[in-house]
Design a protein around this motif. Structure first.
Motif, PDB file in Angstrom:
ATOM      1  N   GLN A  33      54.270  40.181  20.029  1.00 45.29           N
ATOM      2  CA  GLN A  33      54.785  40.368  21.378  1.00 45.29           C
ATOM      3  C   GLN A  33      55.506  39.122  21.903  1.00 45.29           C
ATOM      4  OE1 GLN A  33      51.583  41.722  23.750  1.00 45.29           O
ATOM      5  NE2 GLN A  33      52.856  42.475  25.358  1.00 45.29           N
ATOM      6  N   ASN A  37      59.404  38.715  22.987  1.00 45.80           N
ATOM      7  CA  ASN A  37      59.827  38.375  24.344  1.00 45.80           C
ATOM      8  C   ASN A  37      60.906  37.313  24.321  1.00 45.80           C
ATOM      9  OD1 ASN A  37      58.574  39.965  26.294  1.00 45.80           O
ATOM     10  ND2 ASN A  37      56.610  38.956  25.918  1.00 45.80           N
ATOM     11  N   GLU A  91      63.062  45.913  23.466  1.00 46.77           N
ATOM     12  CA  GLU A  91      62.157  46.493  24.449  1.00 46.77           C
ATOM     13  C   GLU A  91      61.436  47.715  23.903  1.00 46.77           C
ATOM     14  OE1 GLU A  91      63.927  44.625  28.550  1.00 46.77           O
ATOM     15  OE2 GLU A  91      64.704  46.565  27.913  1.00 46.77           O
ATOM     16  N   ARG A  92      62.126  48.432  23.032  1.00 40.35           N
ATOM     17  CA  ARG A  92      61.455  49.570  22.392  1.00 40.35           C
ATOM     18  C   ARG A  92      60.291  49.063  21.537  1.00 40.35           C
ATOM     19  NH1 ARG A  92      64.853  52.799  18.524  1.00 40.35           N
ATOM     20  NH2 ARG A  92      63.011  53.161  17.255  1.00 40.35           N
ATOM     21  N   ILE A  94      58.634  46.341  21.920  1.00 39.63           N
ATOM     22  CA  ILE A  94      57.552  45.884  22.818  1.00 39.63           C
ATOM     23  C   ILE A  94      56.695  47.069  23.260  1.00 39.63           C
ATOM     24  CG2 ILE A  94      57.068  45.061  25.166  1.00 39.63           C
ATOM     25  CD1 ILE A  94      57.858  42.651  23.952  1.00 39.63           C
ATOM     26  N   SER A  95      57.350  48.182  23.584  1.00 43.03           N
ATOM     27  CA  SER A  95      56.545  49.300  24.075  1.00 43.03           C
ATOM     28  C   SER A  95      55.719  49.908  22.947  1.00 43.03           C
ATOM     29  CB  SER A  95      57.407  50.331  24.806  1.00 43.03           C
ATOM     30  OG  SER A  95      58.202  51.020  23.891  1.00 43.03           O
ATOM     31  N   ILE A  96      56.242  49.864  21.728  1.00 42.11           N
ATOM     32  CA  ILE A  96      55.434  50.338  20.591  1.00 42.11           C
ATOM     33  C   ILE A  96      54.205  49.449  20.432  1.00 42.11           C
ATOM     34  CG2 ILE A  96      55.378  50.608  18.075  1.00 42.11           C
ATOM     35  CD1 ILE A  96      58.406  51.274  18.254  1.00 42.11           C
ATOM     36  N   GLN A  98      52.794  47.628  22.679  1.00 37.87           N
ATOM     37  CA  GLN A  98      51.829  47.828  23.754  1.00 37.87           C
ATOM     38  C   GLN A  98      50.993  49.077  23.508  1.00 37.87           C
ATOM     39  OE1 GLN A  98      54.420  47.166  27.028  1.00 37.87           O
ATOM     40  NE2 GLN A  98      53.830  45.008  27.153  1.00 37.87           N
ATOM     41  N   GLY A  99      51.638  50.068  22.916  1.00 38.15           N
ATOM     42  CA  GLY A  99      50.896  51.266  22.525  1.00 38.15           C
ATOM     43  C   GLY A  99      49.792  50.925  21.532  1.00 38.15           C
TER      44      GLY A  99
END
Ligand SMILES: Nc1ncnc2c1ncn2[C@@H]1O[C@H](COP(=O)(O)OP(=O)(O)OP(=O)(O)O)[C@@H](O)[C@H]1O
Ligand SMILES: [Mg+2]
Length: 273
Positions: A33, A37, A91-92, A94-96, A98-99
């Protein structure tokens, strides 16, 4: 009976395996992560720079042949598109991640063995670069003092990084704000230190910014108390930071501040869990 015991033992083994797999993927996800960033922030910054470049080309239109100008403009347009794609896909990712973190962590407030110096460093620089991207032409000097060879400590990494980010953002903001109307010889500066002492980790974040008035000192931890212009601060940062340090980590958040001189925040976090 024996058969039952054996089945149970096997189930237990299986669960242990799953649990350590979960820990592993949470650790990896968390580690990825941060660099991600950076990728996203630097792409955003580069996009801004491309905007500047466009302005320069426009200002110097007469010095370039039509063909050259067209080519430069095309290249800039392509670069902008590429940067946009990097941000979008970053950003995609990152969201993976976070999942994955949500699934594998189970509980939100999990204590994990953490290299605190590394965590602090990453968020200090993240805040620094965000500050520089938002305020063109502004710079501050960062002094860092991390105790070497410090062992990993059980903390809630996601929460601790939020706390560091808020303190660092506040410090960057105040030195920036001061620099807007300070004498020419003012050097905005933030000093970071991390050390361990007497069963605690002690993190210091000191700025030579504006310091706080008595009113600000008294209301610092109030929800929604902010002196920043509308849209720039919600006034929740310090309340959240204190909750993270004192309630979640059983530590202590303290500060010293002198108007016109600056502020030092000290985080004391017990290392024994
Ligand atoms: N290092 C600092 N130097 C001077 N003033 C500070 C410093 N840190 C915090 N403050 C003061 O305390 C106020 C509250 O800080 P807090 O972090 O809670 O909210 P904020 O930074 O205004 O908004 P946000 O919710 O986005 O963090 C700030 O608006 C500022 O006036
Ligand atoms: Mg803040």
């Amino acid at each position: 009976m024996e058969q039952q015991i054996e089945t149970l033992q096997q189930q237990l083994k299986q669960q242990e395996k799953l649990a350590s797999l979960g820990m592993l993927s949470a650790g990896i996800a968390h580690e990825i992560q941060n660099p991600l960033n950076f990728v996203i922030n630097f792409s955003k910054m580069s996009n801004k720079l491309l905007g500047d470049l466009t302005d320069i080309v426009e200002d110097n239109e007469d010095k370039l042949s039509d063909d050259d100008r067209e080519e430069v403009e095309d290249i800039i347009a392509d670069l902008k598109e590429n940067m946009g794609k990097i941000v979008e896909h970053g950003e995609r990712a990152i969201s993976i991640i976070q999942g994955i973190l949500l699934v594998s962590r189970g509980k939100e407030d999990e204590f994990l063995p953490t290299d605190v110096c590394k965590l602090v460093k990453e968020y200090v620089w993240l805040s620094y670069h965000a500050m520089r991207a938002n305020h063109k032409g502004f710079n501050l000097s960062i002094h860092e003092d991390y105790q070497e060879g410090m062992a990993q400590v059980m903390v809630i990494p996601q929460d601790l990084s939020r706390a560091i980010l808020n303190l660092m953002n506040n410090a960057c903001y105040t030195v920036w704000h001061k620099s807007q109307r300070a004498e020419a010889d003012y050097t905005p500066q933030v000093t970071i230190s991390v050390k361990s002492a007497d069963g605690n980790i002690i993190i210091g974040i000191a700025d030579n910014g504006e310091g706080m008035t008595d009113e600000v000192k008294q209301r610092l931890y109030e929800n929604f108390f902010t002196t920043k212009p509308v849209g720039q601060g919600t006034g929740l940062g310090m309340a959240i930071t204190r909750d993270i340090i004192e309630n979640k980590h059983g530590g202590k958040l303290s500060f010293e501040s002198e108007e016109g001189k600056g502020t030092t925040f000290t985080l004391t976090i017990p290392t024994k869990r």
